[in-house]
Scaffold this motif. Sequence first.
Motif, short mmCIF file in Angstrom:
data_model
loop_
_atom_site.label_atom_id
_atom_site.label_comp_id
_atom_site.label_asym_id
_atom_site.label_seq_id
_atom_site.Cartn_x
_atom_site.Cartn_y
_atom_site.Cartn_z
N ALA A 159 0.83 -1.20 0.00
CA ALA A 159 0.00 0.00 0.00
C ALA A 159 0.87 1.25 0.00
CB ALA A 159 -0.92 0.00 1.22
N LEU A 160 0.39 2.27 -0.70
CA LEU A 160 1.03 3.58 -0.69
C LEU A 160 -0.01 4.63 -0.34
CD1 LEU A 160 3.29 3.49 -3.89
CD2 LEU A 160 3.95 3.03 -1.52
N VAL A 170 -6.92 13.79 -5.42
CA VAL A 170 -6.47 12.57 -4.75
C VAL A 170 -6.98 11.34 -5.48
CG1 VAL A 170 -6.69 11.19 -2.63
CG2 VAL A 170 -6.19 13.64 -2.48
N ALA A 171 -8.22 11.38 -5.94
CA ALA A 171 -8.80 10.24 -6.66
C ALA A 171 -8.06 9.97 -7.96
CB ALA A 171 -10.28 10.49 -6.94
N VAL A 172 -7.71 11.03 -8.69
CA VAL A 172 -6.98 10.87 -9.95
C VAL A 172 -5.62 10.23 -9.71
CG1 VAL A 172 -5.82 12.13 -11.82
CG2 VAL A 172 -8.15 12.76 -11.15
N VAL A 173 -4.91 10.71 -8.70
CA VAL A 173 -3.57 10.18 -8.41
C VAL A 173 -3.67 8.77 -7.83
CG1 VAL A 173 -1.45 10.54 -7.09
CG2 VAL A 173 -2.63 12.50 -8.13
N ALA A 174 -4.69 8.52 -7.01
CA ALA A 174 -4.87 7.18 -6.46
C ALA A 174 -5.07 6.15 -7.56
CB ALA A 174 -6.06 7.16 -5.49
N ALA A 184 -3.78 2.01 -3.19
CA ALA A 184 -3.73 3.40 -2.76
C ALA A 184 -4.59 3.60 -1.51
CB ALA A 184 -4.24 4.31 -3.88
N VAL A 185 -4.00 4.15 -0.47
CA VAL A 185 -4.73 4.52 0.73
C VAL A 185 -4.86 6.03 0.73
CG1 VAL A 185 -4.75 4.50 3.25
CG2 VAL A 185 -3.87 2.52 2.00
N ARG A 186 -6.09 6.51 0.61
CA ARG A 186 -6.33 7.95 0.50
C ARG A 186 -6.36 8.61 1.88
NH1 ARG A 186 -10.97 8.13 -4.30
NH2 ARG A 186 -10.16 6.33 -5.45
#
Length: 221
Positions: A159-160, A170-174, A184-186
């Motif tokens: 996880a990152l 954040v959603a786009v990068v996740a 991806a952990v937001r």
Amino acid sequence: MISGMLSPLGAPRIAVLGAGHVGPVIARVAIDAGYHVSIAASGDPGKIALITRVLVPGAEPRWAADAVSDADIVVLAIPLHKFEAFDHALVADKLVVDTMNYWPPIDGVREMFEDSGAGSSEIVQDRLHLSTIVKTLNHIGYHELEDERRPLGSRERRALGVAGDDPGAVAVVAEVIERIGYDAVRLDSLRAGRLLQPGGPVFGVPLGRTAFELATRVGAA
């Protein structure tokens, strides 16, 4: 491309600023996941053309301004000491992924980042006030980023964290993080991104999603 990963359809274009240790690795894993990637250093792209062909086949070396203008996501992978002279106008109105760390034993003391009341990416956001900053890819070693990728569903998938104040960014990068081979952990703010910094509970620690989420909760308490 890692088995089990699909090329993104209508994927954002990525510009990587920095052709040292970190930038080329990020560019490689993004290309492997199907993204269009440009890479730029501080000057003439001709100076990095050979290293790009050898280390990042498929990436397009460009002038920084040209790479940024065409990009949907700009990855800031420059040495932190160079950020003090970075032109904030270059990335105005762009989604910027901050991969930098402030680590005095490595970087020396940098007055700009000595504000103990703010995380390094909060300081970057303040400086790049016309950009939208998302913090990620800073708490995994560049030498691990390529090797630690795993397909979706793998029990070994690492996880990152992805931290930012703008949920859409954040959603786009996740989504990029997921496609290159990580869960991806937001995190809901750049302030929470302090947990990803040197000295934080997940910095340099290979954790799966559940353990990562637990570590960040404990670290934030």
